[in-house]
Design an enzyme around this catalytic site. Structure first.
Site, PDB file in Angstrom:
ATOM      1  N   GLU A  91     -13.324  -3.426   1.359  1.00 35.45           N
ATOM      2  CA  GLU A  91     -12.859  -2.937   0.358  1.00 35.45           C
ATOM      3  C   GLU A  91     -13.870  -1.812  -0.322  1.00 35.45           C
ATOM      4  O   GLU A  91     -14.796  -2.183  -1.072  1.00 35.45           O
ATOM      5  CB  GLU A  91     -12.346  -3.740  -0.704  1.00 35.45           C
ATOM      6  CG  GLU A  91     -11.385  -3.393  -1.675  1.00 35.45           C
ATOM      7  CD  GLU A  91     -10.707  -4.308  -2.740  1.00 35.45           C
ATOM      8  OE1 GLU A  91     -10.070  -3.785  -3.445  1.00 35.45           O
ATOM      9  OE2 GLU A  91     -11.198  -5.412  -2.532  1.00 35.45           O
ATOM     10  N   ASP A 148      -5.686 -11.905  -3.489  1.00 35.62           N
ATOM     11  CA  ASP A 148      -7.103 -11.047  -3.927  1.00 35.62           C
ATOM     12  C   ASP A 148      -7.788 -12.047  -4.659  1.00 35.62           C
ATOM     13  O   ASP A 148      -8.402 -11.695  -5.764  1.00 35.62           O
ATOM     14  CB  ASP A 148      -6.551  -9.838  -4.606  1.00 35.62           C
ATOM     15  CG  ASP A 148      -7.596  -8.900  -4.933  1.00 35.62           C
ATOM     16  OD1 ASP A 148      -8.638  -8.910  -4.034  1.00 35.62           O
ATOM     17  OD2 ASP A 148      -7.465  -7.749  -5.795  1.00 35.62           O
ATOM     18  N   HIS A 199      -3.324  -3.650  -2.758  1.00 37.66           N
ATOM     19  CA  HIS A 199      -2.829  -4.165  -3.909  1.00 37.66           C
ATOM     20  C   HIS A 199      -1.852  -2.898  -4.840  1.00 37.66           C
ATOM     21  O   HIS A 199      -2.537  -2.674  -5.749  1.00 37.66           O
ATOM     22  CB  HIS A 199      -3.961  -4.700  -4.699  1.00 37.66           C
ATOM     23  CG  HIS A 199      -5.218  -3.977  -4.866  1.00 37.66           C
ATOM     24  ND1 HIS A 199      -5.390  -2.704  -5.122  1.00 37.66           N
ATOM     25  CD2 HIS A 199      -6.626  -4.646  -4.522  1.00 37.66           C
ATOM     26  CE1 HIS A 199      -6.799  -2.552  -5.281  1.00 37.66           C
ATOM     27  NE2 HIS A 199      -7.228  -3.750  -5.073  1.00 37.66           N
ATOM     28  N   HIS A 226      -7.887   2.025  -4.586  1.00 34.08           N
ATOM     29  CA  HIS A 226      -8.650   2.535  -5.697  1.00 34.08           C
ATOM     30  C   HIS A 226      -8.730   4.174  -5.595  1.00 34.08           C
ATOM     31  O   HIS A 226      -9.648   4.856  -5.486  1.00 34.08           O
ATOM     32  CB  HIS A 226      -9.909   2.074  -5.433  1.00 34.08           C
ATOM     33  CG  HIS A 226     -10.291   0.524  -5.788  1.00 34.08           C
ATOM     34  ND1 HIS A 226     -10.389  -0.271  -7.013  1.00 34.08           N
ATOM     35  CD2 HIS A 226      -9.575  -0.658  -5.035  1.00 34.08           C
ATOM     36  CE1 HIS A 226     -10.283  -1.375  -6.896  1.00 34.08           C
ATOM     37  NE2 HIS A 226     -10.182  -1.764  -5.859  1.00 34.08           N
TER      38      HIS A 226
END
Length: 399
Positions: free
Chosen positions: A132, A280, A218, A197
């Site tokens: 990530e 998560d 997410h 992100h």
């Protein structure tokens, strides 16, 4: 360990129906039979579920830690303890996830994974790594360390992939310079590219999808929705994920990151076949509320856990999830009104397909891995079985 296992007197959740009074026979780590009724199986270890549900084991494709450990702690023991912790909540497979970090810390984490995989017998199965970052939009960093956020660097990511064959997925912001080339490259290596992100608008995400980015990491968290540029409105990443029918999404269904109306909206638009439930989870998952650390112990971010979520110490923002897989399923049923079989699909067969392991995992069918979870009407986990081995029993844990 018995060579044959018989699980009977339960409601078996298959891809097609719920078998009201069913039996599953397991042999040599694989499902041998799934049948209605109580069938005779000589010399088998028997588990009478007393009418509970029998489901495929839960598959968590985005997880950072639990039980007081984080995958970025830099040792194999952390991986093993996290796998054991989440097995108590029904997770039978997981994709350990990194945080944005120094390069050497990343290499240490990948090396620790390799070590842990050789010893991975007492908890959830480690499927492979999820990186990530660090290729993110700085103002959508969330709890990621801004010191290490940067644009994709071909020399860097090619070096990382040359050092490890354990990377299954990599999340990045697709609007960054070099991100399309990055996505193409990792897909050419069989690695899942995911949007995360990010400040991308619809057009950026569509181009990314056309070049290999097939998953929204997410959904809603650390990404923009409808935005304005010079007075004109643009659809954002969230809308793009909804509009591109073939794009998969994952959601933190802890009821905090996404409240009930958004859980309902994702389910309504994307459906159970395109939505994966993820924890998560950080190190505080499975631990009491209070002070904790997000990321590695040596230089992680101090957080406080309360109200079922990790927050920054000043409580201005969430800093991580402390969810467990059983909680995700419970929330989709109780908060979003999703039928049980579809809630189970979102944490079994859908993530299995997304990660390319559906041939062996994600459903209770003969020939597949015997990854099985037994739970009651409240989704309280009774027994977790991985590859035919009982790795958690509520009855034994209470002794």
């Amino acid at each position: 360990m018995h060579s044959i296992l018989k699980i009977f007197n339960g409601k078996i959740i298959t891809p097609y129906r719920i078998i009201a009074n069913g039996t599953i026979v397991v042999s040599e780590g694989k499902i041998r039979e799934v049948k209605e009724g109580n069938i005779e199986v000589p010399d088998a270890l028997e588990i009478d579920t007393a009418g509970k549900y029998i489901a495929p084991g839960f598959i968590d494709i985005h997880i950072h830690g639990g039980g007081g450990h984080d995958f970025m702690d830099g040792n194999a023991d952390a991986f093993l303890k996290i796998a054991e912790t989440h097995a108590q909540y029904g997770t039978t497979s997981m994709v350990p996830t990194t945080l944005t970090s120094e390069k050497e810390d990343l290499f240490q984490t990948l090396a620790s994974y390799e070590q842990a995989k050789k010893q991975n017998s007492k908890g959830a199965k480690l499927l492979g790594m999820h990186l990530e970052g660090p290729y993110f939009a700085l103002n959508q960093r969330g709890a990621q360390d801004p010191r290490y956020i940067r644009n994709p660097d071909p020399n860097e990511y090619k070096d990382v992939l040359a050092r490890s064959s354990s990377i299954l997925r990599w999340s990045a912001a697709p609007e960054l310079p070099g991100a399309i080339e990055f996505g193409k490259y990792i897909r050419s290596k069989g690695i899942l590219a995911a949007v995360a992100h990010t400040d991308a608008i619809y057009e950026d995400v569509l181009e990314a999808f056309e070049n290999g980015y097939s998953l929204a990491t997410h959904l809603y968290s650390a990404m923009n929705g409808v935005t304005r540029r010079n007075a004109f409105r643009y659809a954002g990443t969230v809308e793009a994920a909804f509009l591109i029918d073939e794009m998969d999404v994952e959601i933190i269904a802890d009821g905090v990151h996404l409240p009930a109306p958004l859980l309902k909206l994702v389910y309504k638009i994307k459906g159970p076949g395109r939505t994966a439930l993820i924890t998560d989870a950080m190190r505080a998952a499975g631990m009491p509320p209070g002070d904790s650390i997000l990321g590695p112990l040596k230089n992680g971010l101090k957080v406080i856990v309360e109200d079922g979520v990790a927050k920054l110490p000043d409580r201005t923002s969430f800093a991580g999830s402390v969810a467990t897989a059983d909680r995700l399923v419970r929330n989709m049923i109780n908060l979003a009104g999703v039928p049980l079989p579809e809630a189970i699909q979102m944490i079994t067969s859908t993530p299995a397909r997304i990660m390319g392991v559906e041939k062996n995992k994600g459903s209770l069918l003969p020939g597949k891995d015997a990854d099985i979870v037994i739970f009651d009407d409240q989704i309280t986990i009774d027994t977790t079985i991985v590859n035919g081995n009982i790795v958690y029993s509520r009855e034994l844990a209470a002794v």
